[in-house]
Design a protein around this motif. Structure first.
Motif, PDB file in Angstrom:
ATOM      1  N   PRO A 134      -2.138  13.458  -1.300  1.00  0.00           N
ATOM      2  CA  PRO A 134      -1.263  13.918  -1.599  1.00  0.00           C
ATOM      3  C   PRO A 134      -1.426  13.537   0.186  1.00  0.00           C
ATOM      4  O   PRO A 134      -2.607  13.322   0.842  1.00  0.00           O
ATOM      5  CB  PRO A 134      -0.800  15.029  -1.498  1.00  0.00           C
ATOM      6  N   GLY A 135      -0.519  12.786   1.526  1.00  0.00           N
ATOM      7  CA  GLY A 135      -0.809  13.106   2.416  1.00  0.00           C
ATOM      8  C   GLY A 135      -0.170  11.503   3.251  1.00  0.00           C
ATOM      9  O   GLY A 135      -0.212  10.395   2.437  1.00  0.00           O
ATOM     10  N   ASN A 136      -0.418  10.924   4.668  1.00  0.00           N
ATOM     11  CA  ASN A 136      -0.526  10.443   5.403  1.00  0.00           C
ATOM     12  C   ASN A 136      -1.640   9.464   5.529  1.00  0.00           C
ATOM     13  O   ASN A 136      -2.092  10.352   6.348  1.00  0.00           O
ATOM     14  CB  ASN A 136       0.937  10.286   6.279  1.00  0.00           C
ATOM     15  N   LEU A 152      -2.790   8.557 -11.591  1.00  0.00           N
ATOM     16  CA  LEU A 152      -3.626   9.575 -11.978  1.00  0.00           C
ATOM     17  C   LEU A 152      -4.011  11.134 -12.323  1.00  0.00           C
ATOM     18  O   LEU A 152      -3.929  11.055 -13.447  1.00  0.00           O
ATOM     19  CB  LEU A 152      -5.778   9.962 -10.859  1.00  0.00           C
ATOM     20  N   ASP A 153      -2.258  11.479 -11.816  1.00  0.00           N
ATOM     21  CA  ASP A 153      -2.272  13.102 -11.962  1.00  0.00           C
ATOM     22  C   ASP A 153      -0.560  13.179 -13.029  1.00  0.00           C
ATOM     23  O   ASP A 153      -0.300  11.585 -13.093  1.00  0.00           O
ATOM     24  CB  ASP A 153      -2.383  13.909 -11.135  1.00  0.00           C
ATOM     25  N   ASP A 154      -0.483  13.987 -13.801  1.00  0.00           N
ATOM     26  CA  ASP A 154       0.586  14.211 -15.194  1.00  0.00           C
ATOM     27  C   ASP A 154       1.904  13.569 -13.859  1.00  0.00           C
ATOM     28  O   ASP A 154       2.974  13.552 -13.733  1.00  0.00           O
ATOM     29  CB  ASP A 154       0.697  15.420 -15.529  1.00  0.00           C
ATOM     30  N   HIS A 155       2.273  14.541 -12.636  1.00  0.00           N
ATOM     31  CA  HIS A 155       3.095  14.687 -11.791  1.00  0.00           C
ATOM     32  C   HIS A 155       2.476  13.920 -10.356  1.00  0.00           C
ATOM     33  O   HIS A 155       2.210  14.863  -8.947  1.00  0.00           O
ATOM     34  CB  HIS A 155       3.634  15.839 -11.529  1.00  0.00           C
ATOM     35  N   SER A 156       2.457  12.137 -10.120  1.00  0.00           N
ATOM     36  CA  SER A 156       2.054  11.898  -8.943  1.00  0.00           C
ATOM     37  C   SER A 156       3.085  10.989  -8.410  1.00  0.00           C
ATOM     38  O   SER A 156       4.156  10.622  -8.926  1.00  0.00           O
ATOM     39  CB  SER A 156       1.013  10.768  -9.437  1.00  0.00           C
ATOM     40  N   GLY A 157       3.805  11.096  -7.253  1.00  0.00           N
ATOM     41  CA  GLY A 157       4.376  10.519  -5.879  1.00  0.00           C
ATOM     42  C   GLY A 157       5.526  11.410  -5.508  1.00  0.00           C
ATOM     43  O   GLY A 157       5.402  12.635  -5.644  1.00  0.00           O
ATOM     44  N   PRO A 158       6.610  11.274  -5.464  1.00  0.00           N
ATOM     45  CA  PRO A 158       6.684   9.209  -4.933  1.00  0.00           C
ATOM     46  C   PRO A 158       5.594   8.960  -4.330  1.00  0.00           C
ATOM     47  O   PRO A 158       5.330   9.469  -3.357  1.00  0.00           O
ATOM     48  CB  PRO A 158       8.359   9.231  -4.517  1.00  0.00           C
ATOM     49  N   VAL A 159       5.597   7.360  -4.376  1.00  0.00           N
ATOM     50  CA  VAL A 159       4.766   6.503  -3.476  1.00  0.00           C
ATOM     51  C   VAL A 159       5.650   5.485  -2.159  1.00  0.00           C
ATOM     52  O   VAL A 159       6.912   5.141  -2.170  1.00  0.00           O
ATOM     53  CB  VAL A 159       3.734   5.636  -3.442  1.00  0.00           C
ATOM     54  N   CYS A 183      -2.406  -7.049  -0.349  1.00  0.00           N
ATOM     55  CA  CYS A 183      -2.205  -6.570   1.246  1.00  0.00           C
ATOM     56  C   CYS A 183      -2.219  -7.658   2.479  1.00  0.00           C
ATOM     57  O   CYS A 183      -1.931  -9.080   2.117  1.00  0.00           O
ATOM     58  CB  CYS A 183      -3.195  -6.007   1.922  1.00  0.00           C
ATOM     59  N   VAL A 184      -1.142  -7.355   2.440  1.00  0.00           N
ATOM     60  CA  VAL A 184      -0.674  -8.779   4.173  1.00  0.00           C
ATOM     61  C   VAL A 184      -2.032  -8.590   4.931  1.00  0.00           C
ATOM     62  O   VAL A 184      -1.841  -9.884   5.381  1.00  0.00           O
ATOM     63  CB  VAL A 184       0.327  -8.110   4.134  1.00  0.00           C
ATOM     64  N   ASP A 185      -2.675  -7.955   5.704  1.00  0.00           N
ATOM     65  CA  ASP A 185      -2.805  -7.601   6.458  1.00  0.00           C
ATOM     66  C   ASP A 185      -4.290  -6.911   6.176  1.00  0.00           C
ATOM     67  O   ASP A 185      -4.682  -6.794   5.346  1.00  0.00           O
ATOM     68  CB  ASP A 185      -2.393  -7.344   7.931  1.00  0.00           C
ATOM     69  N   SER A 186      -5.254  -6.519   6.729  1.00  0.00           N
ATOM     70  CA  SER A 186      -6.098  -5.832   6.575  1.00  0.00           C
ATOM     71  C   SER A 186      -5.789  -4.285   6.742  1.00  0.00           C
ATOM     72  O   SER A 186      -6.824  -3.252   6.384  1.00  0.00           O
ATOM     73  CB  SER A 186      -7.021  -6.013   7.790  1.00  0.00           C
ATOM     74  N   GLU A 187      -4.812  -3.522   6.710  1.00  0.00           N
ATOM     75  CA  GLU A 187      -4.182  -2.278   6.547  1.00  0.00           C
ATOM     76  C   GLU A 187      -3.324  -2.288   5.927  1.00  0.00           C
ATOM     77  O   GLU A 187      -2.159  -2.774   6.268  1.00  0.00           O
ATOM     78  CB  GLU A 187      -3.870  -1.098   8.085  1.00  0.00           C
ATOM     79  N   ILE A 188      -3.323  -1.199   5.568  1.00  0.00           N
ATOM     80  CA  ILE A 188      -1.948  -0.491   4.975  1.00  0.00           C
ATOM     81  C   ILE A 188      -2.082   0.711   4.990  1.00  0.00           C
ATOM     82  O   ILE A 188      -2.856   1.603   5.630  1.00  0.00           O
ATOM     83  CB  ILE A 188      -2.224  -0.112   3.342  1.00  0.00           C
ATOM     84  N   ASN A 189      -0.745   1.452   5.486  1.00  0.00           N
ATOM     85  CA  ASN A 189      -0.047   2.934   5.468  1.00  0.00           C
ATOM     86  C   ASN A 189       1.000   3.162   4.724  1.00  0.00           C
ATOM     87  O   ASN A 189       1.416   3.223   3.889  1.00  0.00           O
ATOM     88  CB  ASN A 189       0.579   2.671   6.568  1.00  0.00           C
ATOM     89  N   TRP A 190       0.485   4.360   3.928  1.00  0.00           N
ATOM     90  CA  TRP A 190       0.248   5.523   2.919  1.00  0.00           C
ATOM     91  C   TRP A 190       1.232   6.108   3.159  1.00  0.00           C
ATOM     92  O   TRP A 190       0.399   7.207   3.834  1.00  0.00           O
ATOM     93  CB  TRP A 190      -0.812   5.461   1.580  1.00  0.00           C
ATOM     94  N   GLU A 191       1.933   6.835   2.157  1.00  0.00           N
ATOM     95  CA  GLU A 191       3.000   8.597   2.849  1.00  0.00           C
ATOM     96  C   GLU A 191       2.979   8.727   0.450  1.00  0.00           C
ATOM     97  O   GLU A 191       3.636   8.322   0.126  1.00  0.00           O
ATOM     98  CB  GLU A 191       3.899   7.673   2.833  1.00  0.00           C
ATOM     99  N   ILE A 192       1.690   9.789   0.262  1.00  0.00           N
ATOM    100  CA  ILE A 192       2.142  10.353  -0.679  1.00  0.00           C
ATOM    101  C   ILE A 192       2.670  11.868  -0.877  1.00  0.00           C
ATOM    102  O   ILE A 192       1.851  12.391   0.674  1.00  0.00           O
ATOM    103  CB  ILE A 192       0.559  10.419  -1.415  1.00  0.00           C
ATOM    104  N   THR A 193       3.735  11.723  -2.222  1.00  0.00           N
ATOM    105  CA  THR A 193       4.081  12.968  -1.554  1.00  0.00           C
ATOM    106  C   THR A 193       3.565  13.937  -2.669  1.00  0.00           C
ATOM    107  O   THR A 193       2.871  15.220  -2.009  1.00  0.00           O
ATOM    108  CB  THR A 193       5.194  13.091  -2.686  1.00  0.00           C
ATOM    109  N   GLN A 194       2.889  13.735  -3.942  1.00  0.00           N
ATOM    110  CA  GLN A 194       2.142  14.065  -4.952  1.00  0.00           C
ATOM    111  C   GLN A 194       1.476  14.101  -6.285  1.00  0.00           C
ATOM    112  O   GLN A 194       1.460  12.959  -5.589  1.00  0.00           O
ATOM    113  CB  GLN A 194       3.155  15.574  -5.473  1.00  0.00           C
TER     114      GLN A 194
END
Length: 204
Positions: A134-136, A152-159, A183-194
């Motif tokens: 989880p995190g940004n 991977l875990d039972d309660h994963s997301g949202p993403v 991936c479109v370019d070389s970086e992917i920004n992620w926001e994972i809640t749990q």
């Protein structure tokens, strides 16, 4: 302390992992994972497992610590290697190998990744598997790399993502998965809640 485990099954070419060895403090071979290290000219600190699939000449010339486990045991060779790393104080573990082999072994390795949060990276012959928590944050890839994301875990997301061909917009991946995305370019920004996710980057 960072540790590396070489386990059985197909693994990456040495060129893809050689720099990793300069950043690890402990190298453990799990059974036939020793054969790969010997081929690369790398001496492990420990060898674990029952020895049923190790080339005998590799064991005969050993300089590392090895106490063979019984064939009938409660843990897989890979898990014995993980336990050895933890006993020696590892707080981060990189796993190489475990690809294109028996399905039961592959599923067991996925279970190990889920069970042991210290595993941060898993590299097979065709995938680089990163564990996302989880995190940004940002991950880096070659443009147009094929990516698949699995909970991977039972309660994963949202993403939520920025940088994929098919963006994830607060999607709960417990009900669905992002298979063969890119991936479109070389970086992917992620926001994972749990929860944690497996990010599989496929390469040839």
């Amino acid at each position: 302390m960072k540790a590396l485990i070489s386990t059985g099954g197909q693994g990456p070419d040495f060129e893809k992992v050689k720099d990793i060895f300069t950043h690890v403090n402990l190298v453990v071979a799990a059974d036939s994972g020793l054969n790969r290290l010997v081929e690369w000219g790398i001496e492990p600190d420990f060898l674990v497992g029952d020895g049923d699939s190790i080339d005998t000449e590799n064991v005969a010339t050993k300089k590392y610590s090895y106490n063979p486990a019984p064939r009938d045991k409660d843990f897989s060779d890979t898990e014995l290697a993980i336990i050895k790393c933890l006993e020696k104080g590892a707080d981060e573990i990189i796993l190489i190998g475990g690809g294109e082999g028996r399905l039961d072994h592959t599923l067991s390795n996925v279970g190990m990744v889920k069970k042991y949060a210290q595993i941060s990276l898993w590299m097979t012959s065709k995938e680089i598997i990163t564990i996302l928590s989880p995190g940004n944050f940002i991950t880096h890839h070659l443009p147009q790399t094929q990516l698949s994301i699995f909970p991977l875990d039972d309660h994963s997301g949202p993403v939520k993502t920025r940088g994929l061909v098919w963006e994830l917009e607060h999607i709960d991946l417990n009900q669905s998965m992002s298979l063969s995305n890119r991936c479109v370019d070389s970086e992917i920004n992620w926001e994972i809640t749990q929860g944690r996710f497996l990010l599989l980057a496929t390469y040839e």
